[in-house]
Design a protein around this motif. Structure first.
Motif, PDB file in Angstrom:
ATOM      1  N   PRO A  53       0.805  -1.233   0.000  1.00  0.00           N
ATOM      2  CA  PRO A  53       0.000   0.000   0.000  1.00  0.00           C
ATOM      3  C   PRO A  53       0.834   1.278   0.000  1.00  0.00           C
ATOM      4  CG  PRO A  53      -0.870  -1.585   1.581  1.00  0.00           C
ATOM      5  CD  PRO A  53       0.429  -2.141   1.110  1.00  0.00           C
ATOM      6  N   ASP A  54       2.005   1.271   0.666  1.00  0.00           N
ATOM      7  CA  ASP A  54       2.818   2.480   0.759  1.00  0.00           C
ATOM      8  C   ASP A  54       3.854   2.597  -0.355  1.00  0.00           C
ATOM      9  OD1 ASP A  54       1.539   3.380   3.052  1.00  0.00           O
ATOM     10  OD2 ASP A  54       2.843   2.193   4.355  1.00  0.00           O
ATOM     11  N   GLY A  55       4.137   1.474  -1.047  1.00  0.00           N
ATOM     12  CA  GLY A  55       5.156   1.493  -2.082  1.00  0.00           C
ATOM     13  C   GLY A  55       5.829   0.139  -2.197  1.00  0.00           C
ATOM     14  N   PRO A  56       6.957   0.069  -2.919  1.00  0.00           N
ATOM     15  CA  PRO A  56       7.650  -1.207  -3.083  1.00  0.00           C
ATOM     16  C   PRO A  56       8.278  -1.668  -1.768  1.00  0.00           C
ATOM     17  CG  PRO A  56       8.958   0.581  -3.989  1.00  0.00           C
ATOM     18  CD  PRO A  56       7.632   1.165  -3.631  1.00  0.00           C
ATOM     19  N   ASP A  57       8.466  -2.975  -1.642  1.00  0.00           N
ATOM     20  CA  ASP A  57       9.127  -3.550  -0.468  1.00  0.00           C
ATOM     21  C   ASP A  57      10.615  -3.191  -0.558  1.00  0.00           C
ATOM     22  OD1 ASP A  57      10.498  -5.291   1.309  1.00  0.00           O
ATOM     23  OD2 ASP A  57       8.803  -6.670   1.303  1.00  0.00           O
ATOM     24  N   LEU A  58      11.042  -2.233   0.240  1.00  0.00           N
ATOM     25  CA  LEU A  58      12.397  -1.697   0.119  1.00  0.00           C
ATOM     26  C   LEU A  58      13.455  -2.678   0.607  1.00  0.00           C
ATOM     27  CD1 LEU A  58      11.765   2.003   1.159  1.00  0.00           C
ATOM     28  CD2 LEU A  58      11.976   1.052  -1.127  1.00  0.00           C
ATOM     29  N   ALA A  59      13.091  -3.564   1.526  1.00  0.00           N
ATOM     30  CA  ALA A  59      14.052  -4.569   1.991  1.00  0.00           C
ATOM     31  C   ALA A  59      14.378  -5.540   0.850  1.00  0.00           C
ATOM     32  CB  ALA A  59      13.500  -5.316   3.204  1.00  0.00           C
ATOM     33  N   MET A  90      13.958  -4.896  -2.359  1.00  0.00           N
ATOM     34  CA  MET A  90      14.637  -4.116  -3.387  1.00  0.00           C
ATOM     35  C   MET A  90      16.121  -3.948  -3.063  1.00  0.00           C
ATOM     36  SD  MET A  90      13.825  -0.257  -4.730  1.00  0.00           S
ATOM     37  CE  MET A  90      12.470  -0.772  -5.762  1.00  0.00           C
ATOM     38  N   GLU A  91      16.438  -3.680  -1.819  1.00  0.00           N
ATOM     39  CA  GLU A  91      17.836  -3.503  -1.435  1.00  0.00           C
ATOM     40  C   GLU A  91      18.640  -4.774  -1.680  1.00  0.00           C
ATOM     41  OE1 GLU A  91      20.417  -1.651   2.278  1.00  0.00           O
ATOM     42  OE2 GLU A  91      18.370  -2.332   2.620  1.00  0.00           O
ATOM     43  N   ARG A  92      18.063  -5.919  -1.316  1.00  0.00           N
ATOM     44  CA  ARG A  92      18.773  -7.187  -1.536  1.00  0.00           C
ATOM     45  C   ARG A  92      18.994  -7.429  -3.028  1.00  0.00           C
ATOM     46  NH1 ARG A  92      15.233  -9.015   2.598  1.00  0.00           N
ATOM     47  NH2 ARG A  92      13.892 -10.082   1.079  1.00  0.00           N
ATOM     48  N   LEU A  93      17.961  -7.183  -3.831  1.00  0.00           N
ATOM     49  CA  LEU A  93      18.089  -7.391  -5.275  1.00  0.00           C
ATOM     50  C   LEU A  93      19.121  -6.433  -5.879  1.00  0.00           C
ATOM     51  CD1 LEU A  93      14.326  -7.790  -6.305  1.00  0.00           C
ATOM     52  CD2 LEU A  93      16.075  -9.575  -6.315  1.00  0.00           C
ATOM     53  N   ALA A  94      19.060  -5.168  -5.459  1.00  0.00           N
ATOM     54  CA  ALA A  94      19.966  -4.175  -6.023  1.00  0.00           C
ATOM     55  C   ALA A  94      21.414  -4.462  -5.639  1.00  0.00           C
ATOM     56  CB  ALA A  94      19.557  -2.779  -5.563  1.00  0.00           C
ATOM     57  N   GLU A  95      21.651  -4.915  -4.418  1.00  0.00           N
ATOM     58  CA  GLU A  95      23.011  -5.234  -3.988  1.00  0.00           C
ATOM     59  C   GLU A  95      23.546  -6.473  -4.698  1.00  0.00           C
ATOM     60  OE1 GLU A  95      22.639  -5.494   0.239  1.00  0.00           O
ATOM     61  OE2 GLU A  95      23.105  -3.366   0.552  1.00  0.00           O
ATOM     62  N   ALA A  96      22.652  -7.434  -4.951  1.00  0.00           N
ATOM     63  CA  ALA A  96      23.095  -8.695  -5.563  1.00  0.00           C
ATOM     64  C   ALA A  96      23.273  -8.581  -7.077  1.00  0.00           C
ATOM     65  CB  ALA A  96      22.096  -9.805  -5.241  1.00  0.00           C
ATOM     66  N   HIS A  97      22.407  -7.795  -7.738  1.00  0.00           N
ATOM     67  CA  HIS A  97      22.391  -7.801  -9.206  1.00  0.00           C
ATOM     68  C   HIS A  97      22.815  -6.476  -9.842  1.00  0.00           C
ATOM     69  CE1 HIS A  97      20.339 -11.709  -9.217  1.00  0.00           C
ATOM     70  NE2 HIS A  97      19.602 -11.245  -8.229  1.00  0.00           N
ATOM     71  N   LEU A 117      17.974   0.065 -13.530  1.00  0.00           N
ATOM     72  CA  LEU A 117      16.650   0.683 -13.684  1.00  0.00           C
ATOM     73  C   LEU A 117      15.615  -0.018 -12.816  1.00  0.00           C
ATOM     74  CD1 LEU A 117      14.937   2.767 -15.336  1.00  0.00           C
ATOM     75  CD2 LEU A 117      14.510   0.921 -16.973  1.00  0.00           C
ATOM     76  N   PHE A 118      14.710   0.801 -12.267  1.00  0.00           N
ATOM     77  CA  PHE A 118      13.514   0.322 -11.575  1.00  0.00           C
ATOM     78  C   PHE A 118      12.325   1.005 -12.225  1.00  0.00           C
ATOM     79  CE2 PHE A 118      10.602   1.196  -7.791  1.00  0.00           C
ATOM     80  CZ  PHE A 118       9.947  -0.021  -7.880  1.00  0.00           C
ATOM     81  N   ALA A 154       8.696   7.058  -0.420  1.00  0.00           N
ATOM     82  CA  ALA A 154       9.321   7.715  -1.568  1.00  0.00           C
ATOM     83  C   ALA A 154      10.720   8.220  -1.212  1.00  0.00           C
ATOM     84  CB  ALA A 154       8.444   8.872  -2.043  1.00  0.00           C
ATOM     85  N   HIS A 155      10.859   8.852  -0.054  1.00  0.00           N
ATOM     86  CA  HIS A 155      12.171   9.357   0.364  1.00  0.00           C
ATOM     87  C   HIS A 155      13.171   8.212   0.526  1.00  0.00           C
ATOM     88  CE1 HIS A 155      11.582  13.648   0.897  1.00  0.00           C
ATOM     89  NE2 HIS A 155      10.396  13.414   1.451  1.00  0.00           N
ATOM     90  N   ARG A 156      12.739   7.127   1.154  1.00  0.00           N
ATOM     91  CA  ARG A 156      13.654   5.996   1.375  1.00  0.00           C
ATOM     92  C   ARG A 156      14.050   5.347   0.043  1.00  0.00           C
ATOM     93  NH1 ARG A 156      10.039   5.375   5.626  1.00  0.00           N
ATOM     94  NH2 ARG A 156       8.924   3.661   4.612  1.00  0.00           N
ATOM     95  N   LEU A 157      13.094   5.280  -0.890  1.00  0.00           N
ATOM     96  CA  LEU A 157      13.376   4.704  -2.201  1.00  0.00           C
ATOM     97  C   LEU A 157      14.418   5.537  -2.953  1.00  0.00           C
ATOM     98  CD1 LEU A 157      12.967   2.904  -4.667  1.00  0.00           C
ATOM     99  CD2 LEU A 157      10.801   4.078  -5.102  1.00  0.00           C
ATOM    100  N   LEU A 158      14.272   6.842  -2.902  1.00  0.00           N
ATOM    101  CA  LEU A 158      15.223   7.703  -3.590  1.00  0.00           C
ATOM    102  C   LEU A 158      16.617   7.621  -2.967  1.00  0.00           C
ATOM    103  CD1 LEU A 158      12.946  10.817  -4.213  1.00  0.00           C
ATOM    104  CD2 LEU A 158      13.853   9.251  -5.936  1.00  0.00           C
ATOM    105  N   GLN A 159      16.678   7.480  -1.651  1.00  0.00           N
ATOM    106  CA  GLN A 159      17.972   7.297  -0.982  1.00  0.00           C
ATOM    107  C   GLN A 159      18.625   5.998  -1.443  1.00  0.00           C
ATOM    108  OE1 GLN A 159      16.838   7.491   3.143  1.00  0.00           O
ATOM    109  NE2 GLN A 159      16.933   9.737   3.213  1.00  0.00           N
ATOM    110  N   LEU A 160      17.816   4.961  -1.597  1.00  0.00           N
ATOM    111  CA  LEU A 160      18.328   3.663  -2.050  1.00  0.00           C
ATOM    112  C   LEU A 160      18.849   3.765  -3.490  1.00  0.00           C
ATOM    113  CD1 LEU A 160      18.539   0.734  -0.942  1.00  0.00           C
ATOM    114  CD2 LEU A 160      16.366   0.265  -2.094  1.00  0.00           C
ATOM    115  N   ALA A 161      18.098   4.463  -4.337  1.00  0.00           N
ATOM    116  CA  ALA A 161      18.520   4.628  -5.729  1.00  0.00           C
ATOM    117  C   ALA A 161      19.839   5.381  -5.819  1.00  0.00           C
ATOM    118  CB  ALA A 161      17.434   5.364  -6.512  1.00  0.00           C
ATOM    119  N   GLN A 162      20.007   6.388  -4.967  1.00  0.00           N
ATOM    120  CA  GLN A 162      21.249   7.154  -4.957  1.00  0.00           C
ATOM    121  C   GLN A 162      22.420   6.298  -4.481  1.00  0.00           C
ATOM    122  OE1 GLN A 162      21.785  10.222  -6.055  1.00  0.00           O
ATOM    123  NE2 GLN A 162      23.956  10.167  -5.489  1.00  0.00           N
TER     124      GLN A 162
END
Length: 470
Positions: free
Chosen positions: A231-237, A239-246, A250-251, A270-278
């Motif tokens: 409901p609030d957005g993507p599962d950031l945990a 996403m972080e695992r996927l982004a670190e592994a692969h 692009l998302f 949204a703020h946490r997602l943008l921090q992760l992307a950076q």
């Protein structure tokens, strides 16, 4: 129920029904036909009639029999493929595939409202201002100016200026030079994907998500990494695992009125997602296709980010003119030229005549007033559709909002979809919205096309039949 006529036997009618679905791709290659007994019960005919109908389909080369497994839709045969012996086809997990809903937009399965469609009914979009805008920009002089040269590769300058002003209204501040027009929002997403990715690259997408996006990325040879959407957005945990592994580049995300759930991104997520992307160095393609239906002050990543890591994508097919095929993207300054190169390799330019007409509609406030009328009508339709759905025993898996409802019906919606096709209704089974096509009891409904009590009566009867094991 099939009825024997003087012109066609039951066998011929049944074979023709399935042949039409196969040719229109409502039954995808690899999809399994119902078993002989199940098909006989479904259509009220004898098993021998079903066997004879399937034999006709075999003779036409539309299906293939597999020993002790059943009948499966064949891949279309090319002349080269016909010279080889056909390989066994694996059973498809979802008989109605991503393109089936798109084909349903062009080849209606019946004249009934279609619950699975992703667009408004045509009468909702009718207006007098669009024809007037086209007439205004279609004088002899204007036609000569816009039609006898390729025009501006970025798109009509006037439209890009108007779009920049419109984006400022949702706090996405851009220079018109950062805006590139496209042949619809899907084309914009395709430009982004082809610019940032190469075949074999990983790309993160939300799940559930729009089936066409899964299919489009897979067709480009990308490795699709799914991130659960809540409901609030993507599962950031996740996403972080996927982004670190692969290390994806692009998302792809729908921040506002997510398809199929209707969820909208919360500011905190949204703020946490943008921090992760950076931190992990990936871009975000923000698909704001449903922006015209969005609540005021909805959270957009592009507004918070100032188009640094984000690329904003939207269009006008959903709210105004599907056949005008006008979309656009707004990108960071450093990405504009690479994105423009990709556009040039695909379409060169885009039709300036319709872009000028759209610019006029926006400048005069006609698009805004039209969108307000559609939203008011949709609010009323949503109230009626929700009441009918609840009355038919559905449970909403997400709070109803926007154009779509995400409902749980308690039975396999893939099987239900095939039964409802016999009644002239095309639905959107939950498996379509998962990259792995896993069976689901969920389905997406279109609030604008599910106000018909007759559909819900048919739906209830089919669901009861499925629960009884018929």
């Amino acid at each position: 129920m099939l009825l024997k006529t003087a012109n066609q036997s039951l066998t011929e009618q049944l074979a023709e029904r399935y042949a039409d679905r196969i040719r229109q791709r409502l039954l995808a290659p690899g999809a399994r036909l119902p078993s002989v007994r199940a098909c006989a019960r479904l259509h009220g005919v004898s098993p021998s009639t079903v066997v004879a109908a399937y034999d006709l389909l075999l003779a036409q080369g539309l299906v293939q029999a597999q020993r002790q497994r059943g009948f499966f839709v064949r891949e279309p045969l090319t002349p080269r493929a016909e010279s080889r012996s056909a390989a066994p086809l694996p059973p498809a997990q979802s008989p109605i595939n991503a393109t089936a809903l798109i084909r349903g937009m062009f080849h209606q399965v019946s004249d009934k409202p279609q619950p699975g469609m992703g667009v408004f009914p045509p009468d909702w979009l009718e207006s007098t201002f669009m024809p007037a805008a086209v007439r205004r920009v279609a004088s002899v002089r204007a036609l000569n100016e816009t039609s006898l040269s390729y025009g501006e590769p970025r798109g009509d300058e006037g439209l890009r200026r108007v779009l920049a002003q419109k984006l400022a209204g949702i706090n996405v501040h851009v220079d018109p030079a950062q805006v590139v027009t496209t042949v619809g929002a899907t084309h914009a997403l395709d430009i982004v994907s082809r610019t940032l990715l190469r075949p074999g690259d990983p790309v993160m997408v939300e799940e559930p998500g729009w089936a066409v996006e899964f299919a489009r990325l897979a067709a480009l040879g990308m490795r699709v990494l799914t991130v659960p959407r809540g409901p609030d957005g993507p599962d950031l945990a996740v996403m972080e695992r996927l982004a670190e592994a692969h290390r994806p580049k692009l998302f792809v995300s729908v921040s506002v009125l997510h398809n199929p759930t209707g969820y909208s991104l919360s500011p905190g997520a949204a703020h946490r997602l943008l921090q992760l992307a950076q931190r992990l160095n990936f871009h975000i393609a923000e698909d704001d296709t449903y922006s015209h239906l969005a609540p005021e002050h909805a959270t957009r990543l592009s507004a918070l980010d100032g188009l640094q890591r984000t690329i904003y994508v939207s269009g006008f097919a959903k709210i105004l003119a599907p056949n005008w095929r006008i979309g656009f993207l707004a990108a960071p300054p450093g990405l504009v030229e690479p994105l423009l190169d990709t556009k040039l390799l695909s379409t060169l330019t885009t039709p300036a005549l319709l872009e000028k007409a759209l610019a006029y509609c926006i400048e005069q406030g006609q698009l805004r007033r039209h969108a307000e009328r559609v939203r008011t009508r949709l609010d009323a339709a949503r109230t009626r559709s929700v009441k009918l759905a609840l009355g038919a025993g559905c449970r909403f898996a997400a709070e109803p909002s926007g154009l779509f409802g995400w409902v749980d019906i308690g039975v396999d919606t893939d099987a239900l979809a095939q039964r409802l096709l016999d009644d002239g209704y095309l639905i959107a089974p939950g498996a379509l919205f998962h990259a792995a096509r896993t069976p689901s009891t969920l389905m997406r409904i279109n609030f604008a096309t599910t106000q018909d009590a007759a559909f819900w009566r048919t739906f209830s009867r089919r669901v009861a039949s499925a629960r009884a094991g018929a």
